[in-house]
Write an enzyme that holds these catalytic residues in place. Structure first.
Site, PDB file in Angstrom:
ATOM      1  N   PHE A   1       0.801  -1.215   0.000  1.00  0.00           N
ATOM      2  CA  PHE A   1       0.000   0.000   0.000  1.00  0.00           C
ATOM      3  C   PHE A   1       0.845   1.282   0.000  1.00  0.00           C
ATOM      4  O   PHE A   1       0.356   2.335  -0.360  1.00  0.00           O
ATOM      5  CB  PHE A   1      -0.965  -0.034   1.186  1.00  0.00           C
ATOM      6  CG  PHE A   1      -1.671  -1.351   1.286  1.00  0.00           C
ATOM      7  CD1 PHE A   1      -2.567  -1.748   0.309  1.00  0.00           C
ATOM      8  CD2 PHE A   1      -1.404  -2.228   2.317  1.00  0.00           C
ATOM      9  CE1 PHE A   1      -3.193  -2.982   0.366  1.00  0.00           C
ATOM     10  CE2 PHE A   1      -2.025  -3.463   2.396  1.00  0.00           C
ATOM     11  CZ  PHE A   1      -2.915  -3.845   1.411  1.00  0.00           C
ATOM     12  N   GLY A   2       2.105   1.197   0.435  1.00  0.00           N
ATOM     13  CA  GLY A   2       2.961   2.370   0.367  1.00  0.00           C
ATOM     14  C   GLY A   2       3.315   2.716  -1.061  1.00  0.00           C
ATOM     15  O   GLY A   2       3.185   3.859  -1.495  1.00  0.00           O
ATOM     16  N   ASP A   3       3.730   1.716  -1.837  1.00  0.00           N
ATOM     17  CA  ASP A   3       4.143   1.955  -3.217  1.00  0.00           C
ATOM     18  C   ASP A   3       2.975   2.445  -4.073  1.00  0.00           C
ATOM     19  O   ASP A   3       3.065   3.474  -4.736  1.00  0.00           O
ATOM     20  CB  ASP A   3       4.706   0.661  -3.826  1.00  0.00           C
ATOM     21  CG  ASP A   3       5.809   0.058  -2.986  1.00  0.00           C
ATOM     22  OD1 ASP A   3       6.833   0.730  -2.819  1.00  0.00           O
ATOM     23  OD2 ASP A   3       5.634  -1.066  -2.494  1.00  0.00           O
TER      24      ASP A   3
ATOM     25  N   TYR B   1       3.815  -3.803  10.622  1.00  0.00           N
ATOM     26  CA  TYR B   1       4.292  -5.103  10.162  1.00  0.00           C
ATOM     27  C   TYR B   1       4.250  -6.117  11.308  1.00  0.00           C
ATOM     28  O   TYR B   1       4.150  -5.753  12.478  1.00  0.00           O
ATOM     29  CB  TYR B   1       5.716  -4.979   9.618  1.00  0.00           C
ATOM     30  CG  TYR B   1       5.847  -3.993   8.485  1.00  0.00           C
ATOM     31  CD1 TYR B   1       5.364  -4.311   7.213  1.00  0.00           C
ATOM     32  CD2 TYR B   1       6.438  -2.739   8.672  1.00  0.00           C
ATOM     33  CE1 TYR B   1       5.469  -3.407   6.168  1.00  0.00           C
ATOM     34  CE2 TYR B   1       6.547  -1.835   7.633  1.00  0.00           C
ATOM     35  CZ  TYR B   1       6.059  -2.169   6.383  1.00  0.00           C
ATOM     36  OH  TYR B   1       6.163  -1.275   5.353  1.00  0.00           O
TER      37      TYR B   1
ATOM     38  N   VAL C   1     -10.181   1.374   4.234  1.00  0.00           N
ATOM     39  CA  VAL C   1     -11.099   2.373   3.691  1.00  0.00           C
ATOM     40  C   VAL C   1     -10.510   2.900   2.395  1.00  0.00           C
ATOM     41  O   VAL C   1      -9.299   2.804   2.167  1.00  0.00           O
ATOM     42  CB  VAL C   1     -11.311   3.541   4.689  1.00  0.00           C
ATOM     43  CG1 VAL C   1     -11.932   3.038   5.976  1.00  0.00           C
ATOM     44  CG2 VAL C   1     -10.005   4.282   4.961  1.00  0.00           C
ATOM     45  N   PRO C   2     -11.332   3.455   1.497  1.00  0.00           N
ATOM     46  CA  PRO C   2     -10.781   4.073   0.291  1.00  0.00           C
ATOM     47  C   PRO C   2      -9.761   5.156   0.643  1.00  0.00           C
ATOM     48  O   PRO C   2      -9.864   5.796   1.694  1.00  0.00           O
ATOM     49  CB  PRO C   2     -12.025   4.671  -0.381  1.00  0.00           C
ATOM     50  CG  PRO C   2     -13.164   3.836   0.124  1.00  0.00           C
ATOM     51  CD  PRO C   2     -12.798   3.473   1.533  1.00  0.00           C
TER      52      PRO C   2
ATOM     53  N   GLY D   1       4.705   2.364   5.945  1.00  0.00           N
ATOM     54  CA  GLY D   1       4.558   2.761   4.552  1.00  0.00           C
ATOM     55  C   GLY D   1       4.773   4.246   4.346  1.00  0.00           C
ATOM     56  O   GLY D   1       4.608   5.057   5.251  1.00  0.00           O
ATOM     57  N   GLU D   2       5.137   4.636   3.137  1.00  0.00           N
ATOM     58  CA  GLU D   2       5.419   6.051   2.855  1.00  0.00           C
ATOM     59  C   GLU D   2       4.163   6.894   2.802  1.00  0.00           C
ATOM     60  O   GLU D   2       4.095   7.968   3.400  1.00  0.00           O
ATOM     61  CB  GLU D   2       6.192   6.168   1.542  1.00  0.00           C
ATOM     62  CG  GLU D   2       7.602   5.633   1.624  1.00  0.00           C
ATOM     63  CD  GLU D   2       8.494   6.180   0.529  1.00  0.00           C
ATOM     64  OE1 GLU D   2       8.049   7.055  -0.226  1.00  0.00           O
ATOM     65  OE2 GLU D   2       9.639   5.722   0.439  1.00  0.00           O
TER      66      GLU D   2
END
Length: 388
Positions: A23-25, A193, A255-256, A274-275
């Site tokens: 989800f970060g990328d 994580y 969620v979106p 994540g970023e």
């Protein structure tokens, strides 16, 4: 350092994303694609190798590629192997997200068309990242690629931020009722994580005199608690809540992406990975800890340390620094605290959440005072036209 000079109006941009951290990328890539289109008017082709990751944050995203979704052309690709660019408009700009490796036919196209070619690097506050921002990298075939380094200081490539974000945040804050002075639960949003640390921290939370709600996104935290037998195997499958002493654990469904900010704004603390999520947590001015993506030989610790050094350079030093540093290090595998130390540091942070929030607001304002990454990218390209 001069930027490229062959930029055109209404350019076509091919943006390549390979999904590693789910989800970060894809979160960063989708936000960037949207901003480049809506703000700069670029025609965007987003090449993605895992459309299911995109569907997790955008439930109405198409299942079949190629497709066009919210004005963005979605295409399939596999790193180093192939990319579906049949009938696509030829690019003026190609962006490799996070140093992914392009297939040979794309490299051949770069050699022939000579588009502006960017390596959009992972977020880092390290000195090398700031030094190499917009630096050209000459390839063996004679092509030239530039490094774009997102970061937290004016000398970097900045951070992704929508033009209307600040107003949306302010409007949401105005609509919220005042919280009771005491008695309401402390709400913690956790997206991290797998780690043994979750058991140790949940034991701290469950022993508090004050109620705590822990909203856990994804499966890795819950799995960590079950693996250590802190939760039974059947917990949080059909039921969405499970109580341990003063701690109520809630399974938070995804969620979106456009609703994610409100989830952070409504929390008292966020423990984030994540970023994309990490940047949004900082904008939310909610007290936060970063569960950074673990790398071989603990290389992620240098990135983590560089961030906190930058943070404390711009936030007044106070009694929270030792506690935050110690817990951040333990969360990310840099150290192991004793049970007494862990309890003491969490007691410091939980005892005065308003002070923790105050220092995060100072950091938020420091970031908001800077231009965002899309503004910096547009200026860099224009500078190349004006001052070749």
């Amino acid at each position: 350092m001069s930027s490229p000079t062959h930029f055109t109006t209404n350019p076509v941009c091919w943006l390549f994303c390979t999904v590693i951290d789910n989800f970060g990328d894809i979160g960063v890539s989708w936000r960037l694609a949207q901003e480049l289109h809506t703000r700069l008017g670029w025609e965007i082709y987003l090449f993605v190798d895992d459309v299911t990751a995109l569907q997790t944050i955008l439930p109405d995203a198409p299942t079949q590629l190629p497709n066009k979704y919210r004005h963005i052309h979605l295409r399939d690709w596999r790193e180093r192997e192939y990319a579906d660019f049949q009938a696509a408009s030829m690019p003026n700009i190609i962006i490799e997200m996070f140093a992914c490796d392009l297939p040979e036919d794309i490299l051949h196209l770069i050699r022939s068309l000579k588009p502006i070619w960017l390596n959009w690097e992972y977020l880092s506050a390290e000195d090398w990242a700031i030094r190499t921002h917009t630096m050209p990298s000459f390839q063996a075939d004679g092509s030239q690629k530039y490094f774009w380094q997102m970061g937290f200081v004016p000398q970097s490539g900045g951070l992704l931020r929508e033009q209307n974000y600040v107003n949306q945040y302010a409007d949401w804050i105005k609509r919220q009722p005042e919280k009771p002075v005491s008695g309401s639960p402390i709400s913690i949003f956790a997206f991290g994580y797998s780690s043994e640390i979750w058991v140790k921290w949940c034991e701290i939370f469950s022993a508090q005199s004050h109620p705590i709600i822990l909203r856990t996104a994804g499966t890795q935290i819950i799995s960590s608690l079950k693996n250590a037998a802190l939760l039974p195997e059947n917990a949080l499958i059909q039921d969405t809540e499970y109580t341990l002493g003063s701690l109520k654990i809630i399974r938070q469904d995804f969620v979106p992406q456009e609703q994610f900010d409100e989830l952070l704004w409504a929390s008292d603390i966020s423990i984030i990975r994540g970023e994309d999520s990490f940047i949004r947590a900082q904008y939310a001015a909610v007290p936060f800890l970063w569960h950074i993506y673990p790398q071989a030989e603990m290389a992620h610790l240098d990135k983590l340390d560089a961030f906190w050094q930058t943070f404390w350079q711009h936030v007044p030093n106070n009694s929270f620094q030792a506690a935050l540093t110690a817990l951040s290090n333990e969360l990310n595998g840099a150290s192991v605290l004793s049970a007494a130390q862990r309890a003491e540091y969490w007691a410091i942070l939980l005892a005065d959440l308003s002070e923790w929030q105050r220092i995060t607001q100072i950091w938020q304002q420091y970031l908001w005072a800077q231009s965002d990454t899309v503004t910096r990218l547009a200026a860099w390209l224009c500078d190349g036209l004006v001052n070749p």
